[in-house]
Scaffold this motif. Sequence first.
Motif, PDB file in Angstrom:
ATOM      1  N   ALA A 195       5.345   9.709  -1.643  1.00  0.00           N
ATOM      2  CA  ALA A 195       6.212  10.438  -2.571  1.00  0.00           C
ATOM      3  C   ALA A 195       7.302   9.490  -3.048  1.00  0.00           C
ATOM      4  O   ALA A 195       7.874   8.748  -2.250  1.00  0.00           O
ATOM      5  CB  ALA A 195       6.838  11.655  -1.904  1.00  0.00           C
ATOM      6  N   VAL A 196       7.560   9.493  -4.343  1.00  0.00           N
ATOM      7  CA  VAL A 196       8.661   8.714  -4.917  1.00  0.00           C
ATOM      8  C   VAL A 196       9.693   9.698  -5.436  1.00  0.00           C
ATOM      9  O   VAL A 196       9.359  10.622  -6.197  1.00  0.00           O
ATOM     10  CB  VAL A 196       8.171   7.794  -6.051  1.00  0.00           C
ATOM     11  CG1 VAL A 196       9.349   7.032  -6.662  1.00  0.00           C
ATOM     12  CG2 VAL A 196       7.127   6.814  -5.524  1.00  0.00           C
ATOM     13  N   ALA A 197      10.938   9.516  -5.010  1.00  0.00           N
ATOM     14  CA  ALA A 197      12.015  10.434  -5.372  1.00  0.00           C
ATOM     15  C   ALA A 197      13.182   9.664  -5.971  1.00  0.00           C
ATOM     16  O   ALA A 197      13.275   8.439  -5.839  1.00  0.00           O
ATOM     17  CB  ALA A 197      12.484  11.214  -4.141  1.00  0.00           C
ATOM     18  N   ASP A 198      14.082  10.395  -6.631  1.00  0.00           N
ATOM     19  CA  ASP A 198      15.290   9.767  -7.154  1.00  0.00           C
ATOM     20  C   ASP A 198      16.406   9.857  -6.122  1.00  0.00           C
ATOM     21  O   ASP A 198      16.192  10.320  -4.994  1.00  0.00           O
ATOM     22  CB  ASP A 198      15.697  10.387  -8.494  1.00  0.00           C
ATOM     23  CG  ASP A 198      16.002  11.883  -8.394  1.00  0.00           C
ATOM     24  OD1 ASP A 198      16.385  12.353  -7.303  1.00  0.00           O
ATOM     25  OD2 ASP A 198      15.853  12.589  -9.414  1.00  0.00           O
ATOM     26  N   LEU A 199      17.598   9.424  -6.493  1.00  0.00           N
ATOM     27  CA  LEU A 199      18.709   9.359  -5.555  1.00  0.00           C
ATOM     28  C   LEU A 199      19.139  10.730  -5.048  1.00  0.00           C
ATOM     29  O   LEU A 199      19.749  10.838  -3.989  1.00  0.00           O
ATOM     30  CB  LEU A 199      19.892   8.642  -6.219  1.00  0.00           C
ATOM     31  CG  LEU A 199      21.128   8.366  -5.352  1.00  0.00           C
ATOM     32  CD1 LEU A 199      20.761   7.551  -4.122  1.00  0.00           C
ATOM     33  CD2 LEU A 199      22.197   7.654  -6.164  1.00  0.00           C
ATOM     34  N   LEU A 200      18.812  11.776  -5.787  1.00  0.00           N
ATOM     35  CA  LEU A 200      19.130  13.130  -5.354  1.00  0.00           C
ATOM     36  C   LEU A 200      18.044  13.728  -4.468  1.00  0.00           C
ATOM     37  O   LEU A 200      18.159  14.853  -3.996  1.00  0.00           O
ATOM     38  CB  LEU A 200      19.357  14.035  -6.570  1.00  0.00           C
ATOM     39  CG  LEU A 200      20.594  13.711  -7.409  1.00  0.00           C
ATOM     40  CD1 LEU A 200      20.633  14.585  -8.655  1.00  0.00           C
ATOM     41  CD2 LEU A 200      21.860  13.886  -6.593  1.00  0.00           C
TER      42      LEU A 200
END
Length: 453
Positions: free
Chosen positions: A105-110
């Motif tokens: 899974a790739v997520a953003d800073l949030l």
Amino acid sequence: MHAPRAAAAGRTASPTTARLINDRLALQLLQSEGPLTAGQLKSLTGLSRPTVADLVERLQEAGLIAVVGESGAQRRGPNARLYGIVADRAHLVGLDLRTHSITVAVADLLGRVRTEHTVAIGPDGTPDTAVVTALAAVDKALATAGAHAPHTIAVGAPGLVDPATGRLAGTDWTSSWHVGLVGALRARTGVAVLLENEVNLAAIAEQRHGAAGDRDTFVLLWLGHGTGAAVVLDGALRRGASGGTGEIGFLPVPGTGALPSASGCDGGFHSLAGSAAICALAAEHGLSPGDATRPADGVNEPSSGNAAGSDGTNEPSSRNAAGADGMHEPTPGAEATDGPPAESLVRAAVAAGDAGAAFLDALAARIALGVAAVSAVLDPGCVVLGGEVGRGGGAELADRVTGHLARLSPLRTDVRAGAVGGRAVLLGAVLAARDAAQNDLFGAAGPEAAPRP
């Protein structure tokens, strides 16, 4: 007065420390509340208007926040600027490793997941081939998310993680390609790679978004192919001196006719509550695999706790539709292939009503032996039944465990079914990566501003 507090009484933070604390507080509010105006930040933080103006300018220059809109349509005068965290300031990678698959899974800073990708690892390939396949899966997920490079990677894997070295220990229990992949990620990316036992990550997910959201102290009891546990005390994971906290499969219990050994958990709690033992119990009550039903969500969960069971394979898939919790929903028609056989039997017993009650009651009596031991040593006040079997049994099984436990222990313990669902480990990995990245980018402002573990 406690000595450290007495020593600290009356001390004033340095200007640098005060700025870090204020910045961290503002960033945490922007994460929890969403975009805010400078006036709202002033009200929520209690800081003065000049101090808020300074921190807004400072955070903008650091690339951590930006103007994301305007507020004030309901009042006279000029609209106020809304400030929000720049989510693309960093990208995070969460990995869920199984014996024959990897989910990325790739997520953003949030912590919002941008893409998720699952790839099967062939059982006949070499460890080196498996590592190459896994690295390609990470690269593909990053490219799909439009991320050039990750800021932080968090990996969930079965097995013991040595707290001193951060490396997998007890490799006889783990897949050799897991060790190779973690080493390759560290060598190739040059970024922080956090390695954590899979059940510990599932406990983080249950605490933040699941059944233990109202608890700072609880135990997650994992029931899948094997058994395991994660211990959270006063809001923090407790891993033990060697990373072995939660090896409940080795717990000696009555009813197995043997004792576990240093080389295997047969004869321990695993022999009462592991998948094979549950299937045998089901057969004694007239339940067979033909009576079983598939999980409603078609999603696999980890196979065991801290390395007390075997694992299987996920079907390759790619998911890009975000769910309400920021994770992704399973691909329509996706089928679980590595779930333990006991899961479907437990689900069938729940669906059968009175016909499955005797089996569920007998299973609950077994599980209660493990919960009673945990309660006697730790007194956690809450035990969450996780894993495929715990989730499949739901409240029906949890309530029965509560009843048996009340007869075994004088300590009041709330037994609950896990609520996160099939992606507990992956969600926990994303949360761990988010915490680490934010600690780095937001600045270490001291215990007053530290996020809840």
